[in-house]
Every structure is written in structure tokens, then in C-alpha cells.
Design a protein around this motif. Structure first.
Motif, mmCIF file in Angstrom:
data_model
loop_
_atom_site.group_PDB
_atom_site.id
_atom_site.type_symbol
_atom_site.label_atom_id
_atom_site.label_comp_id
_atom_site.label_asym_id
_atom_site.label_seq_id
_atom_site.Cartn_x
_atom_site.Cartn_y
_atom_site.Cartn_z
ATOM 1 N N TRP A 1 -8.606 3.695 3.666
ATOM 2 C CA TRP A 1 -7.486 4.638 3.573
ATOM 3 C C TRP A 1 -6.223 4.047 4.191
ATOM 4 O O TRP A 1 -5.147 4.125 3.601
ATOM 5 C CB TRP A 1 -7.837 5.933 4.308
ATOM 6 N N LEU A 2 -6.363 3.436 5.375
ATOM 7 C CA LEU A 2 -5.207 2.930 6.101
ATOM 8 C C LEU A 2 -4.543 1.766 5.379
ATOM 9 O O LEU A 2 -3.314 1.682 5.303
ATOM 10 C CB LEU A 2 -5.636 2.510 7.507
ATOM 11 N N LEU B 1 -4.259 11.042 7.020
ATOM 12 C CA LEU B 1 -4.924 9.950 7.737
ATOM 13 C C LEU B 1 -5.461 10.412 9.090
ATOM 14 O O LEU B 1 -6.634 10.194 9.417
ATOM 15 C CB LEU B 1 -3.952 8.785 7.928
ATOM 16 N N ARG C 1 -5.522 3.527 -4.561
ATOM 17 C CA ARG C 1 -4.792 4.383 -3.626
ATOM 18 C C ARG C 1 -4.843 5.848 -4.070
ATOM 19 O O ARG C 1 -5.010 6.752 -3.244
ATOM 20 C CB ARG C 1 -3.338 3.923 -3.513
ATOM 21 N N GLU C 2 -4.714 6.082 -5.380
ATOM 22 C CA GLU C 2 -4.822 7.454 -5.869
ATOM 23 C C GLU C 2 -6.204 8.043 -5.573
ATOM 24 O O GLU C 2 -6.321 9.213 -5.170
ATOM 25 C CB GLU C 2 -4.541 7.488 -7.370
ATOM 26 N N GLU D 1 -2.613 2.826 2.350
ATOM 27 C CA GLU D 1 -1.447 3.641 2.701
ATOM 28 C C GLU D 1 -0.325 2.789 3.290
ATOM 29 O O GLU D 1 0.849 2.982 2.948
ATOM 30 C CB GLU D 1 -1.857 4.724 3.698
ATOM 31 N N GLN E 1 1.525 -0.220 0.731
ATOM 32 C CA GLN E 1 1.912 0.262 -0.592
ATOM 33 C C GLN E 1 2.831 -0.711 -1.318
ATOM 34 O O GLN E 1 2.817 -0.782 -2.549
ATOM 35 C CB GLN E 1 2.612 1.625 -0.457
ATOM 36 N N ASP F 1 1.028 12.670 3.950
ATOM 37 C CA ASP F 1 0.271 11.409 3.972
ATOM 38 C C ASP F 1 -0.152 11.036 5.387
ATOM 39 O O ASP F 1 -1.295 10.626 5.622
ATOM 40 C CB ASP F 1 1.112 10.286 3.359
ATOM 41 N N LYS F 2 0.754 11.167 6.345
ATOM 42 C CA LYS F 2 0.402 10.863 7.736
ATOM 43 C C LYS F 2 -0.652 11.829 8.259
ATOM 44 O O LYS F 2 -1.589 11.432 8.966
ATOM 45 C CB LYS F 2 1.653 10.918 8.612
ATOM 46 N N ASN G 1 -2.915 0.408 -7.187
ATOM 47 C CA ASN G 1 -2.412 1.784 -7.161
ATOM 48 C C ASN G 1 -3.499 2.790 -7.526
ATOM 49 O O ASN G 1 -3.514 3.912 -7.011
ATOM 50 C CB ASN G 1 -1.230 1.916 -8.131
ATOM 51 N N ARG H 1 -6.441 8.854 -1.902
ATOM 52 C CA ARG H 1 -5.695 10.069 -1.546
ATOM 53 C C ARG H 1 -6.471 11.320 -1.963
ATOM 54 O O ARG H 1 -6.517 12.307 -1.221
ATOM 55 C CB ARG H 1 -4.320 10.041 -2.215
#
Length: 583
Positions: A218-219, A388, A252-253, A222, A225, A384-385, A249, A256
């Protein structure tokens, strides 16, 4: 050395108890003797280090070598474990040519930011790490060196990965992330057998590595990017703890979506209105406050209060503003974090929908539309923050709870075995009856607390202090012990209440049966009495009936209802005409 201690001036300075005192040794001689007492191995290592560095050790006036005051740190070659800070220094020295962090640029600087963020994690923090991934395992645990080498082909640790990054050994960000992931995937592979068996240490490291592997995925997706690609042929990691992944990407989706499913569906730990917020409610409050920064005052002014145009409800079915979200949070009307996020997003979705048509005609609509776009982007950054931090905390709390329960069970088993051994020693030859315990663990309910008829004084409204791992474990153990005693008391109370209720039910059933029996007897007696009364009445009626009189009885005939009615007609007598007779 001062003259008052080593010279001969002064009265009685050179004698002790009537004898001459020997002269004090020179400073170089005392230093040489102190070094020789510490053992030959340390002296040999110092001489070896001085010879390898190519510089000779400093000499005293007498020509003898003196030990360096600050020797170079070199990992000792021994079979015993060494301190972690010594091992970290040794690993860093094995990578010469390391650059300063401020000299890194591009993807290397972003990778170092990722590394710094990872080192802030409570489990791997350099100050008080709960789990050690900073140095190679064989250095800290020499006993398992051969076993570890047989299972793990490519060992890796966090210090080595950071040193390689500073040395410039990586060509892109994916190589660095792959080495970081290798640290935790190695821990999972090495501790899998112990986890399956139920070994305490292996279970703890296995579960912690599984969570950290998911967290760094995850980190990395994020924070990096800017260096994500659109490769469609690469494998996609949808969820879980993958050993490796590509910086794309699409990944990343998927990451998320995974974080949103974890965070948004988590129930809030609700408190009473007016009390201090719980940690999950504080995260929702942070989202609200992130929209009220002074720099965004001109953009956020349109969405603070519920002041809408007259035709607003004709276009918007659910009007909402920032102050309404704050009021709902204070009244504890939100059940999950996802409900709070949905309401905050709806503020700007409504504004965009209402002002989109008139933004080119009306200046106010255009400004409101642009402000909604700007604040919506800022809200997504804050989300987003939050995803996490909250997603990591939810996973950590679950694993800590499982680990604490496992430690308590292990302690109970050890105490049970100790009591069993003590019983066997005190009573040799006798058998001990083994009882199976059933453990029932209830999940914590996140509903509101029961209302009380009094108020607590707010003496503990200070900021929360971070507890250490040992303190948290002791607190959890004490709480568990208290809950176990309360559960035992509750079982005794429930047993006594159940027995009393069962006895009362038995008494009620016996009373009902007796009442039914007596009612049946009373009914039978009543029926018998009614039959006897009817028979007696019938006999009386037959005896009292008189014989029917013979002959013409006008009264009996008149009383007979079956006789025909007699009609009587009275005719006036005819008037006779008088005949006149002539005389």
C-alpha cells in the motif's frame, strides 16, 4: 602527573608508614598494563585493525604503542550474538561510497522517503522495535544460522537495502521495493513451519510479516505515484500479502479498493455525546478539519453552512453541508468511517452537479464549481493518508489481540503443566483427571455504552500517552484476568438462577396439575348433583299431576288451546209492524 603526588618535595612525601614509597609509574606504562589486562583477543584485534588501515598506532615518549581511544567498530567474529546497533554499523561500513540522503534525487529520493516512512512504523521503529528486521538473522541468532541458510536462498534486511540505495546499487525503484518485500517474504517462509505447529515466536513473526508485507505494498503504490506505469501485461495483485508486485496504476487502484474495503466497513468505537472522541472518531474529525484550513477559506466558504438557493432542492435530493457533518459526528450518528467519507464527498458532488450548467453564465456558479473541484481533490488526498494510517492500525490491533490471546493461552498451559507436575510429585502413582476447557471469545461491541444516572468528573481529559508494548501487554493480561473472574462469577450466578427458576417451574407445573385435577372432580360432582335434581323434579311432577275430569267442564274446554274459536254474532231483532185491526 602533579608534583604533589609523584615528587619528593614536602615533609614525609616520599615515605609511607616509615618506609620509602616506590616511584609512580609513567603514564605510558600504566596504559600498557591496562590494555594487557583486557585480554589478548582484544589487543590482537586492535593491532590487526591498525595494520589493515595502514597507519601506525601513536607512540609514547618511551616508544611503546598506545591503544586508540575510539577504535573502529568491526563486527567480532564469534559464535555469540552481538548488539543490534553494532551489527547495523558493521553492515553500513561494508558498503563504502554511500552518499548523503540530501544528495539523492529523482526516484532514489522518493524511495528514501518511503524508507523513512516505513521506519516510523511502530513495529519496526529504530527506537523501540517490536520485531527486528534491521539486520541479518544469523547475526542476532547464531544458533539458527545453518537452518536459516538451508531455507532462505536470498537473505535481505532493511539496513542492507538502505545501504545499497545510498551506494547506488539499484537501477530503478522496483528493484528497491522488491528487496524490501524480500525481507518480509523471507520471514514468512522461514516461520511458516513454526506457525503451523503453533510456536509462539514463529506465529508472532509470521503474522507480523504478513501484515507488513501488505502495508509496504500500500505504502509503495501510494508514495511512488510519479513512477507508476501503465503496463497491462503485468500480473495484478488484488489483495493480501503478495511477495512481489509491479509499480503500475492498475495495482494502485486495486490497493486503494482493498484499503477502502478494510477502513470504510470498520465500525466506529462510539462514545457518548460530550465525551472525548475515540481514535476512530478522531480520524473522522481530522477529515473534517482538513477542509477548514485557513489557506482554503475562500474555497470552503460556499460549503460550510446550510444556506442554499431557493431552487436547490429541485436539483439536489439530499442537501448537506460541512456543519451538518460536524453536528452528526458530535451526536454520534455515524456508524462507520465510510458514512462520514460519503457525506463529505456528497458536499462537493452536489455543488458540482448544481453549478455545472450555469458556471459559464453566472460568475458565482463558476467560482463555486471551481471551489468544489479544488476541495474535492484536497479531500481525496486527506482520505488517502487516512486509509494508510487507519488500515494499518486496524490490522495491527487485530494481530496484537491474537498474539496476546496466544500468549495468555501459552501461559495457562505452562501453569497447568506445572500444577500437574507438582501433583505427580506430591502424589506418585495417582492419575490426574484432565479437564478440557472451552474458551469463548466475544467480539467487542461498538454500540453505545449504557446510559448512567450520574456523570463522571472530567479529570482525565489530557492527551493520550503512548504505552509501551510491555505496558499494553500487562494491561491486556490484567483485563483478561478480570474478565475471566467476572465470567466465572457470572457462571455461578447463572447456575444458581437457573436452578431456582427450574424449581419454580416445577412447582408451577405441579400446582397447575393439582388445580386441573380438582377442577375435574368439581365438574363431575356438579354434573352428578344436576342429574339428581333433574330426576327428583321429574318424579315430583308425575306425582302432582291431577286426574283428568270426565264430563262437560266448561273451564277445561276453554283452557284447551287446540279448540276452534267460536264466533258469536248478535243480530238485532226485526221490528214487527203493528197491524192495525179495525175494531
Amino acid at each position: 602527573m602533579p608534583a604533589s603526588m609523584g615528587g619528593k618535595s614536602g615533609k614525609g612525601a616520599g615515605k609511607v608508614a616509615g618506609k620509602k614509597r616506590p616511584a609512580s609509574p609513567a603514564p605510558d606504562e600504566r596504559q600498557t598494563k591496562r590494555v594487557s589486562i583486557k585480554g589478548p583477543s582484544r589487543t590482537a584485534s586492535k593491532s590487526a585493525s591498525s595494520s589493515s588501515s595502514g597507519k601506525s598506532a601513536p607512540k609514547s615518549k618511551a616508544g611503546k604503542k598506545l591503544a586508540k581511544p575510539t577504535p573502529k567498530i568491526i563486527a567480532p567474529i564469534s559464535s555469540g550474538p552481538i548488539p543490534m546497533h553494532v551489527a547495523i554499523a558493521s553492515i553500513k561500513e561494508s558498503y563504502p561510497g554511500r552518499r548523503q540522503i540530501k544528495d539523492l534525487e529523482g526516484w532514489e529520493a522518493e524511495c528514501m522517503k518511503f524508507m523513512r516512512q516505513l521506519m516510523k512504523h511502530p513495529w519496526v521503529s529504530a527506537e523501540r522495535p517490536k520485531y527486528i528486521f534491521h539486520v541479518p538473522v544469523p547475526i542476532l541468532f547464531p544458533d539458527i544460522r545453518d537452518t536459516y541458510a538451508a531455507k532462505i536462498e536470498n537473505p535481505m534486511d532493511l539496513t542492507t537495502a538502505e545501504a545499497k540505495l545510498l551506494q547506488g546499487a539499484y537501477t530503478n525503484a522496483e528493484e528497491f521495493i522488491t528487496d524490501i518485500a524480500l525481507v518480509f517474504s523471507n520471514a514468512i517462509a522461514f516461520n511458516k513451519e513454526g506457525h503451523d505447529v503453533g510456536e509462539l515466536m514463529s506465529c508472532a513473526y509470521y503474522e507480523a510479516s504478513t501484515h507488513l508485507l501488505k502495508y509496504i505494498r500500500w505504502l509503495s503504490l501510494e508514495l511512488l505515484q510519479s513512477y507508476l506505469t501503465d503496463c497491462s501485461g503485468t500480473p495484478v495483485v488484488e489483495s493480501g500479502s503478495a511477495s512481489e508486485w509491479k509499480l503500475t496504476n492498475h495495482n494502485r487502484e486495486m490497493a486503494r479498493k482493498e484499503m477502502e474495503s478494510v477502513v470504510f466497513n470498520e465500525l466506529l468505537d462510539k462514545t457518548e455525546p460530550g465525551d472525548k472522541f475515540s481514535w476512530s472518531e478522531q480520524e473522522c474529525e481530522k477529515l473534517l478539519k482538513s477542509l477548514r484550513h485557513m489557506s482554503d477559506y475562500k474555497h470552503m466558504g460556499y460549503f460550510v453552512q446550510m444556506n442554499f438557493p431557493p431552487d436547490y432542492t429541485a436539483f439536489i435530493s439530499k442537501p448537506i453541508a460541512w456543519d451538518k457533518c460536524q453536528e452528526k459526528l458530535k451526536q454520534r450518528k455515524y456508524n462507520t468511517i465510510g458514512e462520514t467519507v460519503a457525506d463529505l464527498r456528497l458536499i462537493f458532488v452536489n455543488a458540482i452537479k448544481y453549478n455545472e450548467g450555469a458556471r459559464h453564465v453566472s460568475k458565482v456558479s463558476g467560482m463555486a464549481y471551481d471551489s468544489a473541484i479544488h476541495m474535492s481533490g484536497k479531500l481525496e488526498v486527506a482520505i488517502d493518508k487516512m486509509l494508510l494510517t487507519v488500515g494499518d492500525r486496524i490490522g495491527r490491533e487485530r494481530i496484537d489481540m491474537i498474539t496476546s490471546h496466544r500468549e495468555m493461552e501459552e501461559k495457562e498451559r505452562a501453569e497447568e503443566a506445572q500444577r500437574k507436575n507438582q501433583w505427580e510429585k506430591e502424589n506418585p502413582g495417582s492419575t490426574v483427571e484432565v479437564k478440557t476447557k472451552l474458551r469463548i471469545i466475544h467480539q467487542r461491541n461498538s454500540h453505545r455504552k449504557k446510559m448512567t444516572d450520574f456523570e463522571f468528573p472530567f479529570f482525565d481529559e489530557e492527551e493520550d500517552q503512548v504505552e509501551s508494548h510491555t505496558d499494553s501487554l500487562e494491561h491486556a493480561k490484567a483485563l483478561f484476568k478480570k474478565q475471566r473472574e467476572a465470567r466465572a462469577n457470572m457462571q455461578d450466578i447463572a447456575l444458581s438462577v437457573g436452578i431456582s427458576v427450574f424449581r419454580r417451574h416445577q412447582e408451577v407445573a405441579a400446582a397447575k396439575a393439582w388445580v386441573h385435577q380438582m377442577a375435574c372432580k368439581a365438574h363431575a360432582e356438579c354434573v352428578r348433583i344436576e342429574e339428581e335434581e333433574a330426576a327428583a323434579k321429574k318424579e315430583e311432577n308425575t306425582e302432582e299431576t291431577p286426574a283428568k275430569q270426565m264430563g262437560a267442564c266448561v273451564q277445561s274446554v276453554l283452557n284447551d288451546g287446540s279448540r276452534k274459536q267460536i264466533k258469536m254474532a248478535i243480530h238485532k231483532p226485526k221490528k214487527l209492524k203493528r197491524k192495525l185491526f179495525s175494531l
